[in-house]
Write a protein that holds these residues in place. Structure first.
Motif, PDB file in Angstrom:
ATOM      1  N   THR A   6       0.843  -1.194   0.000  1.00 35.43           N
ATOM      2  CA  THR A   6       0.000   0.000   0.000  1.00 35.43           C
ATOM      3  C   THR A   6       0.881   1.247   0.000  1.00 35.43           C
ATOM      4  OG1 THR A   6      -1.605  -1.237   1.246  1.00 35.43           O
ATOM      5  CG2 THR A   6      -1.874   1.137   1.220  1.00 35.43           C
ATOM      6  N   CYS A  36      -6.441  -1.935  -7.562  1.00 31.39           N
ATOM      7  CA  CYS A  36      -5.135  -2.105  -6.899  1.00 31.39           C
ATOM      8  C   CYS A  36      -4.109  -1.107  -7.425  1.00 31.39           C
ATOM      9  CB  CYS A  36      -4.608  -3.520  -7.130  1.00 31.39           C
ATOM     10  SG  CYS A  36      -5.465  -4.744  -6.166  1.00 31.39           S
ATOM     11  N   ASP A  39      -5.625   2.847  -6.850  1.00 28.23           N
ATOM     12  CA  ASP A  39      -5.876   3.341  -5.496  1.00 28.23           C
ATOM     13  C   ASP A  39      -4.805   2.915  -4.495  1.00 28.23           C
ATOM     14  OD1 ASP A  39      -8.051   4.344  -6.713  1.00 28.23           O
ATOM     15  OD2 ASP A  39      -9.511   3.046  -5.754  1.00 28.23           O
ATOM     16  N   ARG A  40      -4.090   1.846  -4.785  1.00 26.22           N
ATOM     17  CA  ARG A  40      -3.051   1.435  -3.826  1.00 26.22           C
ATOM     18  C   ARG A  40      -1.674   1.890  -4.257  1.00 26.22           C
ATOM     19  NH1 ARG A  40      -5.530  -4.530  -2.831  1.00 26.22           N
ATOM     20  NH2 ARG A  40      -7.394  -3.824  -1.755  1.00 26.22           N
TER      21      ARG A  40
END
Ligand code: FAD
Length: 547
Positions: A6, A36, A39-40
């Motif tokens: 993250t 993924c 947003d990560r």
């Protein structure tokens, strides 16, 4: 609960490219891959999707009787406990409408649609070595570029319409189940011919028979099927799912097929005939794919498998009143579960209806389609509608239709002329920065697919995060790693009975001219997950990474 690295979202596109990543397909795979990476990892991502909406398989397959065979509480994403708790499935096996509602909910909840370009089919993808970019062209004539290209095009998304002479002369209507009209098809008063008795034909026949004037089922391969026992989910079961999300996920991640139940740790041949019969009866009553988990040797030991085959054959003979029809329906030419094992609602019972007939095309081959219907060697069957439940150019079809070209113009079709070869089902040498979600050589279709999809997407996301953190720009497998993986895929298949199903789409046998190679990795999802994790932990062993 995810292995994905993250990072604070920070939008940054590499100078030369339109996007950091292009993802093709907006089904389960493409949606989660977008989430993924965007947003990560904070990357700029564009998803290109041929359909007008999200959903993939469930956008296209709206034929009568369509349902998933995985149980609803496991046929969903497991990356978010909140998502698992907030979504309520209504039935044990939801149909396309409900799965589409779910995938639209996910897309809206995570605001994914703004980065998806719908009605856009990718027609070409070329790697530009000098710029280290993928140039992706669409059927609208646009060209988009990105450092990474990720195919999330699905294993079962290229309809396979058999080349039967005379189809163009047919005066009625014909449909393929995988390209079903969204407005539906009215069968009332119609004489319908259904070609194909795989999972789809077995789902569709009982529902078509309810409204059609007459249904003729054209069967090439007699297929095992077990009752699905679909039913609304009880409030108790829904509560159980919400309270046990972690435990359900743990079981799904620890089993061979990614389903939320363990395979029984007992052998069919070491169980007395009486107890074995009682266990099969219980599994038959419970219904669904759990039947395959009754004994752990069913897909590895032919003698064990024969006991399951005999049990199902007897059930068919009990259910189907006409002995000749029952004999045709149970004249199996492959071990149980060596092809995708169907589950059904009243499939065998359908052949007791006055308006349903079975034609065994091995005994009476289809000669041609005529303006009036289907002519076999012996008879012409007059029809108003033909339904092709003939499946897909599985696993490689959608990949090869995109004209993918890697370094020095090498085409994927050429690289795979003798069958798909790659490393871990993820990457092919000569095609840097191209990743395949559930590519051939990975467990994919042998698994409850959301489990396989999440594992692949997490792995790819971690890999790209690793590259960015270490200033690496290019990744592709080494030839020797690819050779070794292909050998492991073959060995895993040969340790099971699966390659014995000679007409199976797992082997590419349903598409004329396709190389006969067992494509999915049959060594089990849990084992595969560990292999991939170990490769990453050993600094992406087997891959060449460069700055
Ligand atoms: C009838 C049916 C029933 C199934 N039942 C189950 C089940 O019970 N359990 C299970 O685990 N799996 C099941 N599957 C498998 C199913 O495909 C997966 O579960 C899952 O939906 C795959 O998701 P995906 O996103 O990888 O691929 P898909 O859902 O196939 O999505 C791929 C997307 O890529 C798009 N695409 C393809 N090529 C291009 C291109 N060139 N340009 C742009 N877009 C493109 C397609 O339009 C599609 O929307 C079933 C499949 C079928 C056909």
């Amino acid at each position: 609960m995810t292995s994905v690295v993250t990072q604070a979202p920070e939008r940054k596109t590499s100078q030369a490219a339109d996007f950091d990543v292009l993802v093709i397909g907006a089904g389960f795979s493409g949606l989660y891959q977008l989430l993924c990476l965007r947003d990560r990892l904070g990357l700029s991502v564009q998803v290109l999707e041929a359909g007008a909406g999200v959903g993939g398989t469930w956008y296209w397959n709206r034929y009568p009787g369509a349902r998933c065979d995985s149980e609803s509480h496991s046929y969903c994403y497991s990356f978010s406990d909140e998502l698992m708790r907030e979504w309520e499935w209504s039935e044990r096996y939801p149909g396309p409408a409900e799965i589409l509602r779910y995938l639209n909910h996910v897309a809206d909840r995570f605001d994914l649609k703004r980065d998806i370009r719908f009605n856009t089919r990718v027609s070409g993808s070329h790697y530009d070595e000098t710029a280290n970019l993928w140039r992706v062209s669409t059927d609208a004539g646009d060209v988009l570029t990105a450092q990474f290209l990720i195919t999330a095009v699905g294993c079962l998304s290229s309809a396979n319409i058999p080349n039967i002479a005379g189809l163009d002369t047919f005066e009625g209507r014909w449909y393929h189940t995988g390209q079903w009209p969204h407005e539906g098809v009215d069968f009332s008063g119609k004489r319908v011919g259904l070609i194909g008795t795989g999972s789809t034909g077995i789902q569709a026949a009982p529902v078509i028979a309810e409204t059609a004037a007459h249904l003729t089922v054209f069967q090439r391969t007699a297929n095992y099927s077990v009752p699905a026992r679909n039913a609304p989910l009880t409030p108790e079961f829904r509560r159980y799912v919400k309270e046990h999300t972690g435990e359900i996920r743990r079981v799904m991640h620890s089993t061979v097929n990614g389903h939320p139940w363990p395979v029984a740790d007992r052998l069919a041949l070491e169980t007395s005939p009486e107890e074995r019969q009682a266990l099969y009866e219980k599994a038959w009553e419970t219904g669904g794919l759990r039947f395959r988990a009754t004994f752990r040797d069913l897909v590895t030991d032919k003698a064990a498998n024969d006991t399951a085959a005999a049990f199902i054959r007897n059930k068919i003979r009990e259910i189907v009143k006409d002995p000749a029809t029952a004999a045709k329906l149970s004249d199996f030419d492959h071990p149980y579960a060596a092809k995708r094992p169907p589950i059904d609602t009243d499939y065998f019972e359908t052949f007791n209806r006055d308006n349903v007939a079975l034609v065994d095309v091995r005994a009476e081959p289809i000669d041609r389609i005529t303006p009036r219907g289907i002519r076999t060697r012996d008879v012409e069957y007059p029809l108003d509608i033909i339904v092709f439940a003939t499946g897909f150019d599985g696993m490689t079809g959608s990949l090869l239709r995109m004209n993918i070209r890697g370094r020095d113009g090498l085409s994927l079709a050429k690289a795979w002329a003798a069958g798909p070869c790659n490393y871990l089902g993820l990457q092919v040498a000569g095609f840097p920065n191209l990743f395949m979600v559930t590519g051939p050589g990975s467990p994919s279709v042998l698994c409850n697919m959301p489990v396989a999809i999440e594992q692949h997407v997490n792995w790819i996301t971690d890999c790209i995060a690793h590259m960015r953190m270490n200033g690496l720009k290019r990744i592709e497998p080494k030839d020797e790693a690819m050779d070794s993986w292909v050998a492991q895929v073959n060995a895993a298949a040969n340790a099971t009975l699966l390659p014995q199903a000679k007409h199976s789409w797992y082997l590419g046998a349903n598409v004329p001219g396709k190389p006969r190679v067992f494509m999915p990795y049959a060594g089990g999802m849990a084992h595969y997950r560990k292999i991939c994790a170990d490769v990453a932990a050993r600094n992406y062993e087997g891959f060449a990474l460069s700055a």
